[in-house]
Design a protein around this motif. Structure first.
Motif, mmCIF file in Angstrom:
data_model
loop_
_atom_site.group_PDB
_atom_site.id
_atom_site.type_symbol
_atom_site.label_atom_id
_atom_site.label_comp_id
_atom_site.label_asym_id
_atom_site.label_seq_id
_atom_site.Cartn_x
_atom_site.Cartn_y
_atom_site.Cartn_z
ATOM 1 N N ASN A 30 0.812 -1.220 0.000
ATOM 2 C CA ASN A 30 0.000 0.000 0.000
ATOM 3 C C ASN A 30 0.846 1.271 0.000
ATOM 4 O OD1 ASN A 30 -1.885 -1.982 0.326
ATOM 5 N ND2 ASN A 30 -2.988 -0.977 1.984
ATOM 6 N N ASP A 31 1.930 1.273 0.764
ATOM 7 C CA ASP A 31 2.785 2.467 0.811
ATOM 8 C C ASP A 31 3.375 2.767 -0.553
ATOM 9 O OD1 ASP A 31 2.278 2.840 3.478
ATOM 10 O OD2 ASP A 31 4.116 1.867 4.172
ATOM 11 N N ASP A 32 3.777 1.718 -1.266
ATOM 12 C CA ASP A 32 4.321 1.908 -2.613
ATOM 13 C C ASP A 32 3.239 2.420 -3.555
ATOM 14 O OD1 ASP A 32 6.899 1.089 -1.967
ATOM 15 O OD2 ASP A 32 6.440 -1.014 -2.323
ATOM 16 N N ALA A 33 2.014 1.906 -3.381
ATOM 17 C CA ALA A 33 0.902 2.349 -4.231
ATOM 18 C C ALA A 33 0.638 3.845 -4.038
ATOM 19 C CB ALA A 33 -0.351 1.541 -3.909
ATOM 20 N N THR A 34 0.568 4.292 -2.784
ATOM 21 C CA THR A 34 0.312 5.716 -2.533
ATOM 22 C C THR A 34 1.491 6.570 -2.986
ATOM 23 O OG1 THR A 34 1.106 5.476 -0.244
ATOM 24 C CG2 THR A 34 -1.254 5.280 -0.600
ATOM 25 N N ARG A 35 2.710 6.053 -2.860
ATOM 26 C CA ARG A 35 3.887 6.812 -3.298
ATOM 27 C C ARG A 35 3.836 7.044 -4.807
ATOM 28 N NH1 ARG A 35 8.164 4.987 -5.581
ATOM 29 N NH2 ARG A 35 7.790 2.832 -4.925
ATOM 30 N N ILE A 36 3.446 6.013 -5.563
ATOM 31 C CA ILE A 36 3.353 6.134 -7.021
ATOM 32 C C ILE A 36 2.287 7.161 -7.410
ATOM 33 C CG2 ILE A 36 2.577 4.898 -9.093
ATOM 34 C CD1 ILE A 36 3.946 2.385 -7.855
ATOM 35 N N LEU A 37 1.142 7.108 -6.744
ATOM 36 C CA LEU A 37 0.050 8.028 -7.066
ATOM 37 C C LEU A 37 0.420 9.473 -6.722
ATOM 38 C CD1 LEU A 37 -2.927 5.851 -5.818
ATOM 39 C CD2 LEU A 37 -2.371 6.382 -8.203
ATOM 40 N N LYS A 38 1.065 9.661 -5.566
ATOM 41 C CA LYS A 38 1.464 11.018 -5.180
ATOM 42 C C LYS A 38 2.508 11.586 -6.141
ATOM 43 C CE LYS A 38 0.318 10.644 -0.275
ATOM 44 N NZ LYS A 38 0.836 10.554 1.114
ATOM 45 N N ALA A 39 3.415 10.735 -6.625
ATOM 46 C CA ALA A 39 4.414 11.184 -7.600
ATOM 47 C C ALA A 39 3.727 11.607 -8.899
ATOM 48 C CB ALA A 39 5.417 10.063 -7.872
ATOM 49 N N GLN A 40 2.723 10.829 -9.305
ATOM 50 C CA GLN A 40 1.973 11.167 -10.513
ATOM 51 C C GLN A 40 1.246 12.493 -10.350
ATOM 52 O OE1 GLN A 40 1.841 9.889 -13.435
ATOM 53 N NE2 GLN A 40 -0.040 10.730 -14.348
ATOM 54 N N LEU A 41 0.683 12.721 -9.164
ATOM 55 C CA LEU A 41 -0.082 13.942 -8.921
ATOM 56 C C LEU A 41 0.805 15.184 -8.835
ATOM 57 C CD1 LEU A 41 -2.692 12.479 -6.433
ATOM 58 C CD2 LEU A 41 -3.189 13.504 -8.677
ATOM 59 N N ARG A 42 2.043 14.981 -8.451
ATOM 60 C CA ARG A 42 2.961 16.136 -8.443
ATOM 61 C C ARG A 42 3.197 16.651 -9.860
ATOM 62 N NH1 ARG A 42 5.354 13.474 -3.956
ATOM 63 N NH2 ARG A 42 6.723 12.220 -5.295
ATOM 64 N N SER A 43 3.200 15.728 -10.829
ATOM 65 C CA SER A 43 3.420 16.152 -12.217
ATOM 66 C C SER A 43 2.112 16.433 -12.949
ATOM 67 C CB SER A 43 4.203 15.071 -12.981
ATOM 68 O OG SER A 43 3.483 13.845 -12.983
ATOM 69 N N ALA A 44 1.003 15.871 -12.424
ATOM 70 C CA ALA A 44 -0.306 16.077 -13.074
ATOM 71 C C ALA A 44 -1.363 16.287 -12.003
ATOM 72 C CB ALA A 44 -0.643 14.878 -13.951
ATOM 73 N N PRO A 45 -1.360 17.453 -11.348
ATOM 74 C CA PRO A 45 -2.265 17.686 -10.220
ATOM 75 C C PRO A 45 -3.750 17.733 -10.593
ATOM 76 C CG PRO A 45 -1.104 19.702 -10.813
ATOM 77 C CD PRO A 45 -0.465 18.594 -11.591
ATOM 78 N N ASP A 46 -4.057 17.813 -11.895
ATOM 79 C CA ASP A 46 -5.458 17.842 -12.327
ATOM 80 C C ASP A 46 -5.969 16.458 -12.724
ATOM 81 O OD1 ASP A 46 -5.603 20.554 -11.906
ATOM 82 O OD2 ASP A 46 -5.069 21.060 -13.975
ATOM 83 N N ASN A 47 -5.236 15.427 -12.368
ATOM 84 C CA ASN A 47 -5.643 14.056 -12.699
ATOM 85 C C ASN A 47 -6.659 13.572 -11.649
ATOM 86 O OD1 ASN A 47 -5.891 11.257 -13.067
ATOM 87 N ND2 ASN A 47 -3.786 11.070 -13.810
ATOM 88 N N GLY A 48 -7.941 13.797 -11.934
ATOM 89 C CA GLY A 48 -8.990 13.455 -10.975
ATOM 90 C C GLY A 48 -9.060 11.977 -10.666
ATOM 91 N N SER A 49 -8.853 11.144 -11.664
ATOM 92 C CA SER A 49 -8.906 9.703 -11.461
ATOM 93 C C SER A 49 -7.813 9.244 -10.490
ATOM 94 C CB SER A 49 -8.763 8.974 -12.796
ATOM 95 O OG SER A 49 -8.789 7.579 -12.612
ATOM 96 N N CYS A 50 -6.656 9.866 -10.605
ATOM 97 C CA CYS A 50 -5.536 9.539 -9.719
ATOM 98 C C CYS A 50 -5.851 9.971 -8.277
ATOM 99 C CB CYS A 50 -4.279 10.228 -10.238
ATOM 100 S SG CYS A 50 -2.748 9.486 -9.661
ATOM 101 N N TRP A 51 -6.428 11.145 -8.128
ATOM 102 C CA TRP A 51 -6.854 11.603 -6.798
ATOM 103 C C TRP A 51 -7.872 10.635 -6.201
ATOM 104 C CZ3 TRP A 51 -4.478 14.743 -3.751
ATOM 105 C CH2 TRP A 51 -3.772 15.847 -4.235
ATOM 106 N N GLU A 52 -8.802 10.166 -7.047
ATOM 107 C CA GLU A 52 -9.827 9.249 -6.555
ATOM 108 C C GLU A 52 -9.204 7.945 -6.059
ATOM 109 O OE1 GLU A 52 -13.800 8.562 -8.524
ATOM 110 O OE2 GLU A 52 -12.930 6.554 -8.815
ATOM 111 N N MET A 53 -8.309 7.386 -6.847
ATOM 112 C CA MET A 53 -7.682 6.125 -6.433
ATOM 113 C C MET A 53 -6.873 6.297 -5.162
ATOM 114 S SD MET A 53 -5.508 3.396 -8.655
ATOM 115 C CE MET A 53 -5.464 1.703 -8.063
#
Length: 259
Positions: free
Chosen positions: A30-53
Motif C-alpha cells: 500500500n505504501d508503494d501504491a500511494t507513493r506512485i500516485l502522489k508522484a503522478q499527482l505532483r506532475s499532473a495535479p489535475d488528474n482526478g482519477s488519480c486523486w480518486e484512487m
C-alpha cells in the motif's frame, strides 16, 4: 478491511501509474501504491482519477482525513465513482459531518450497487444515523442473499432503528432464527420483542433451550433480568438462577467501579 479493499478494486485505472498502483495494492504494498500516485499527482495535479484512487486506498488504510481530502479534490475534477462516493460518505460520517455524509448517501440511492458492497454501505448509513437509507440497502442485500442469516438480521436491526413496531420485526427475526438456529443473540432479541408484545409463550420459546454457556456470554443486565423473569415464569429455575447470577456479577462490578 476487505470491504474497503473492494472499493479500491472497483476503481477503473485511467493511467499507467494507476495500473501500477493497483497492482501494488493487490500485493499488499500500500505504501508503494500511494507513493506512485502522489508522484503522478505532483506532475499532473489535475488528474482526478488519480486523486480518486489515492483517496480510496487511503480509506482502506483508515487514514480518514487524508482520504476525504483526496476524494474532495477528485470530486472537483471528475464525477466520483460509486466506490469513491461510499468511501467519502464514510469519511464524512467518521469525522462527525453526518448531514454531509447523508447528502452523499442520497446520491447512491438510485444506483444498482454491487452485492458485495450492499452491507458495507448499509453499515455506513447505520453508523451515520441514516436508518431509512440503511434499511433500504439491507433489504436489498437480504433479497440477493436470502440464505444469509447476517443479511436478514440486518434488516430486523434496521427496522428496529427506524422505529417499526415489534410485531413487524418479529417475522424477520423468525426467519433469521430458521437460517441460524444456534446463534443465541437472534433468539434473545426475538424473546425481547415478543415480551414487549406480551407474548410470553413465544418469548420463552425462543430462549427455552439456551445453554448455560450462552447465558453466561450475555453482557446486558436488563436482558439478563428479562430472561430471568421468563425462565421463572416457565418454571425453569436452573436457567433463571444462571441469569440472576450473571446479572448480579455485573451489578457488583459496576458498584465496585463507582466506589
Amino acid at each position: 478491511m476487505s470491504d474497503a479493499s473492494n472499493l479500491v478494486l472497483l476503481h477503473v485505472p485511467q493511467s499507467e501509474a494507476e495500473v501500477t498502483a493497483r497492482e501494488m495494492f493487490q500485493t499488499g504494498l500500500n505504501d508503494d501504491a500511494t507513493r506512485i500516485l502522489k508522484a503522478q499527482l505532483r506532475s499532473a495535479p489535475d488528474n482526478g482519477s488519480c486523486w480518486e484512487m489515492l483517496g480510496v486506498i487511503l480509506f482502506s488504510e483508515y487514514r480518514i482525513e487524508e482520504s476525504v481530502s483526496a476524494l474532495e479534490c477528485a470530486s472537483t475534477l471528475i464525477p466520483l465513482s460509486t466506490g469513491a462516493r461510499i468511501a467519502l460518505a464514510n469519511g464524512y460520517s467518521e469525522q462527525g459531518f453526518h448531514a454531509t455524509a447523508e447528502t452523499v448517501l442520497d446520491f447512491l440511492i438510485g444506483e444498482e450497487l454491487p452485492t458485495e458492497l450492499l452491507e458495507t454501505v448499509s453499515a455506513i448509513a447505520t453508523a451515520n444515523g441514516s436508518y431509512f437509507h440503511a434499511l433500504k440497502w439491507s433489504r436489498e442485500a437480504a433479497h440477493r442473499n436470502p440464505d444469509c442469516d447476517h443479511a436478514v438480521f440486518n434488516v430486523a436491526r434496521n427496522m428496529r432503528l427506524c422505529g417499526y413496531p415489534s410485531r413487524f420485526i418479529m417475522p424477520v427475526l423468525q426467519e433469521t432464527i430458521r437460517l441460524a438456529p444456534d446463534v443465541h443473540r437472534y433468539r434473545i432479541l426475538f424473546a425481547q420483542l415478543a415480551y414487549h408484545c406480551e407474548d410470553m409463550v413465544s418469548s420463552y420459546g425462543a430462549i427455552a433451550n439456551l445453554t448455560i454457556d450462552a447465558i453466561e456470554s450475555t453482557t446486558l443486565v436488563d436482558t439478563l433480568d428479562l430472561m430471568s423473569e421468563l425462565y421463572e415464569w416457565a418454571g425453569d429455575e436452573i436457567r433463571a438462577e444462571a441469569c440472576r447470577l450473571r446479572s448480579l456479577n455485573f451489578t457488583v462490578r459496576e458498584k465496585k467501579g463507582k466506589g
